[in-house]
Design a protein around this motif. Structure first.
Motif, mmCIF file in Angstrom:
data_model
loop_
_atom_site.group_PDB
_atom_site.id
_atom_site.type_symbol
_atom_site.label_atom_id
_atom_site.label_comp_id
_atom_site.label_asym_id
_atom_site.label_seq_id
_atom_site.Cartn_x
_atom_site.Cartn_y
_atom_site.Cartn_z
ATOM 1 N N SER A 184 0.813 -1.224 0.000
ATOM 2 C CA SER A 184 0.000 0.000 0.000
ATOM 3 C C SER A 184 0.842 1.269 0.000
ATOM 4 O O SER A 184 0.420 2.297 -0.514
ATOM 5 N N ALA A 185 2.028 1.203 0.566
ATOM 6 C CA ALA A 185 2.857 2.404 0.707
ATOM 7 C C ALA A 185 3.358 2.918 -0.634
ATOM 8 O O ALA A 185 3.183 4.092 -0.966
ATOM 9 N N ARG A 186 3.991 2.041 -1.420
ATOM 10 C CA ARG A 186 4.617 2.473 -2.674
ATOM 11 C C ARG A 186 4.198 1.646 -3.887
ATOM 12 O O ARG A 186 4.622 1.917 -4.995
ATOM 13 N N GLY A 187 3.436 0.599 -3.644
ATOM 14 C CA GLY A 187 3.037 -0.263 -4.750
ATOM 15 C C GLY A 187 4.102 -1.240 -5.172
ATOM 16 O O GLY A 187 4.025 -1.825 -6.248
ATOM 17 N N ASN A 188 5.120 -1.436 -4.308
ATOM 18 C CA ASN A 188 6.199 -2.362 -4.650
ATOM 19 C C ASN A 188 5.735 -3.802 -4.538
ATOM 20 O O ASN A 188 5.108 -4.200 -3.547
ATOM 21 N N THR A 189 6.072 -4.599 -5.545
ATOM 22 C CA THR A 189 5.729 -6.013 -5.577
ATOM 23 C C THR A 189 6.765 -6.831 -4.808
ATOM 24 O O THR A 189 7.810 -6.312 -4.409
ATOM 25 N N ALA A 190 6.488 -8.122 -4.654
ATOM 26 C CA ALA A 190 7.435 -9.020 -3.986
ATOM 27 C C ALA A 190 8.772 -9.034 -4.721
ATOM 28 O O ALA A 190 9.834 -9.011 -4.088
ATOM 29 N N LEU A 191 8.740 -9.049 -6.055
ATOM 30 C CA LEU A 191 9.979 -9.047 -6.833
ATOM 31 C C LEU A 191 10.773 -7.764 -6.589
ATOM 32 O O LEU A 191 11.990 -7.800 -6.417
ATOM 33 N N MET A 192 10.107 -6.646 -6.544
ATOM 34 C CA MET A 192 10.781 -5.379 -6.268
ATOM 35 C C MET A 192 11.430 -5.404 -4.883
ATOM 36 O O MET A 192 12.566 -4.949 -4.710
ATOM 37 N N GLY A 193 10.720 -5.949 -3.907
ATOM 38 C CA GLY A 193 11.267 -6.040 -2.556
ATOM 39 C C GLY A 193 12.503 -6.916 -2.501
ATOM 40 O O GLY A 193 13.495 -6.580 -1.845
ATOM 41 N N ALA A 194 12.453 -8.042 -3.200
ATOM 42 C CA ALA A 194 13.606 -8.947 -3.223
ATOM 43 C C ALA A 194 14.803 -8.273 -3.897
ATOM 44 O O ALA A 194 15.938 -8.399 -3.434
ATOM 45 N N LEU A 195 14.565 -7.548 -4.975
ATOM 46 C CA LEU A 195 15.648 -6.843 -5.665
ATOM 47 C C LEU A 195 16.219 -5.732 -4.784
ATOM 48 O O LEU A 195 17.432 -5.547 -4.728
ATOM 49 N N PHE A 196 15.352 -5.008 -4.119
ATOM 50 C CA PHE A 196 15.801 -3.940 -3.230
ATOM 51 C C PHE A 196 16.729 -4.485 -2.150
ATOM 52 O O PHE A 196 17.797 -3.929 -1.895
ATOM 53 N N LYS A 197 16.331 -5.594 -1.542
ATOM 54 C CA LYS A 197 17.103 -6.156 -0.436
ATOM 55 C C LYS A 197 18.272 -7.033 -0.892
ATOM 56 O O LYS A 197 19.084 -7.438 -0.079
ATOM 57 N N GLY A 198 18.334 -7.342 -2.181
ATOM 58 C CA GLY A 198 19.409 -8.208 -2.660
ATOM 59 C C GLY A 198 19.167 -9.674 -2.347
ATOM 60 O O GLY A 198 20.106 -10.461 -2.245
ATOM 61 N N GLU A 199 17.914 -10.036 -2.206
ATOM 62 C CA GLU A 199 17.535 -11.423 -1.932
ATOM 63 C C GLU A 199 17.413 -12.154 -3.268
ATOM 64 O O GLU A 199 16.327 -12.336 -3.814
ATOM 65 N N ILE A 200 18.565 -12.544 -3.787
ATOM 66 C CA ILE A 200 18.675 -13.062 -5.156
ATOM 67 C C ILE A 200 17.874 -14.344 -5.358
ATOM 68 O O ILE A 200 17.178 -14.496 -6.361
ATOM 69 N N GLU A 201 17.953 -15.275 -4.422
ATOM 70 C CA GLU A 201 17.231 -16.547 -4.602
ATOM 71 C C GLU A 201 15.719 -16.344 -4.566
ATOM 72 O O GLU A 201 14.988 -16.985 -5.319
ATOM 73 N N SER A 202 15.254 -15.453 -3.700
ATOM 74 C CA SER A 202 13.815 -15.146 -3.692
ATOM 75 C C SER A 202 13.411 -14.507 -5.012
ATOM 76 O O SER A 202 12.359 -14.842 -5.571
ATOM 77 N N ALA A 203 14.233 -13.604 -5.519
ATOM 78 C CA ALA A 203 13.941 -12.973 -6.809
ATOM 79 C C ALA A 203 13.908 -14.020 -7.922
ATOM 80 O O ALA A 203 13.014 -14.005 -8.771
ATOM 81 N N ARG A 204 14.862 -14.932 -7.902
ATOM 82 C CA ARG A 204 14.884 -15.992 -8.927
ATOM 83 C C ARG A 204 13.630 -16.865 -8.848
ATOM 84 O O ARG A 204 13.080 -17.265 -9.872
ATOM 85 N N ARG A 205 13.184 -17.155 -7.639
ATOM 86 C CA ARG A 205 11.978 -17.987 -7.474
ATOM 87 C C ARG A 205 10.758 -17.261 -8.030
ATOM 88 O O ARG A 205 9.917 -17.852 -8.691
ATOM 89 N N LEU A 206 10.671 -15.970 -7.764
ATOM 90 C CA LEU A 206 9.563 -15.175 -8.302
ATOM 91 C C LEU A 206 9.628 -15.106 -9.825
ATOM 92 O O LEU A 206 8.597 -15.203 -10.497
#
Length: 179
Positions: free
Chosen positions: A81-103
């Motif tokens: 709700s705050a910025r409209g960031n998706t799960a993939l955006m969150g993973a990229l922001f935090k550098g959570e590469i494996e989560s991003a790959r899974r998404l």
């Protein structure tokens, strides 16, 4: 009248349990997630900030929880709700590469989804120097020529961050799509 009370009680119980879903997603507790979903907690319920359990699991790098939530039908394209960031955006922001790959492995994930600022996952990869995920985004048909609300492309964002090598790669990918 008694039936309405039962339905209301069931809905309330599910809402009360949803807060545990968010905690389980942050902690990566797959068994608790499965148990709560089996008890009727909505997979795409939102916390007080408008985040879903999938957004939280991706942001905190809990790849098994990301997988479990996706398999349970969680939408990978909902934004907070705050910025409209998706799960993939969150993973990229935090550098959570494996989560991003899974998404990215989930065919339902819209790699060109935009947040409130018009930014895409490719722009997050550019902003935060996630060069290792640019090819995976390209394989999923990310549009590197898109511009955000300020008119910046992923390439421009990488250049603003001083990442010339990534910016050059993004420029080539953008041209490759006709952008």
């Amino acid at each position: 009248m008694h039936t309405a009370t039962a339905i209301d009680s069931s809905t309330l119980a599910s809402q009360d349990l949803s807060r545990y879903l968010f905690d389980a997603a942050r902690a990566g507790d797959v068994e608790v997630i499965k148990s709560l979903l089996a008890r009727g907690v909505r997979v795409d319920a939102r916390d007080e900030r408008g985040s879903t359990a999938l957004i939280l699991a991706a942001y905190y790098g809990k790849t098994d929880a990301v997988r479990t939530l996706l398999e349970a039908g969680a939408s990978p394209n909902l934004g907070d709700s705050a910025r409209g960031n998706t799960a993939l955006m969150g993973a990229l922001f935090k550098g959570e590469i494996e989560s991003a790959r899974r998404l990215l492995a989930d065919p339902r994930t819209d790699v060109n989804a935009r947040n409130a600022a018009g930014q895409t996952a490719a722009m997050f990869a550019a902003l935060f120097g996630r060069a290792d995920l640019v090819e995976a985004l390209a394989a999923r048909q990310a549009d590197f020529a898109l511009t955000d609300a300020s008119g910046a492309t992923a390439e421009a964002l990488a250049r603003m961050q001083g990442n010339a090598a990534l910016a050059d790669r993004l420029a080539a990918l953008s041209r490759g799509r006709g952008g």
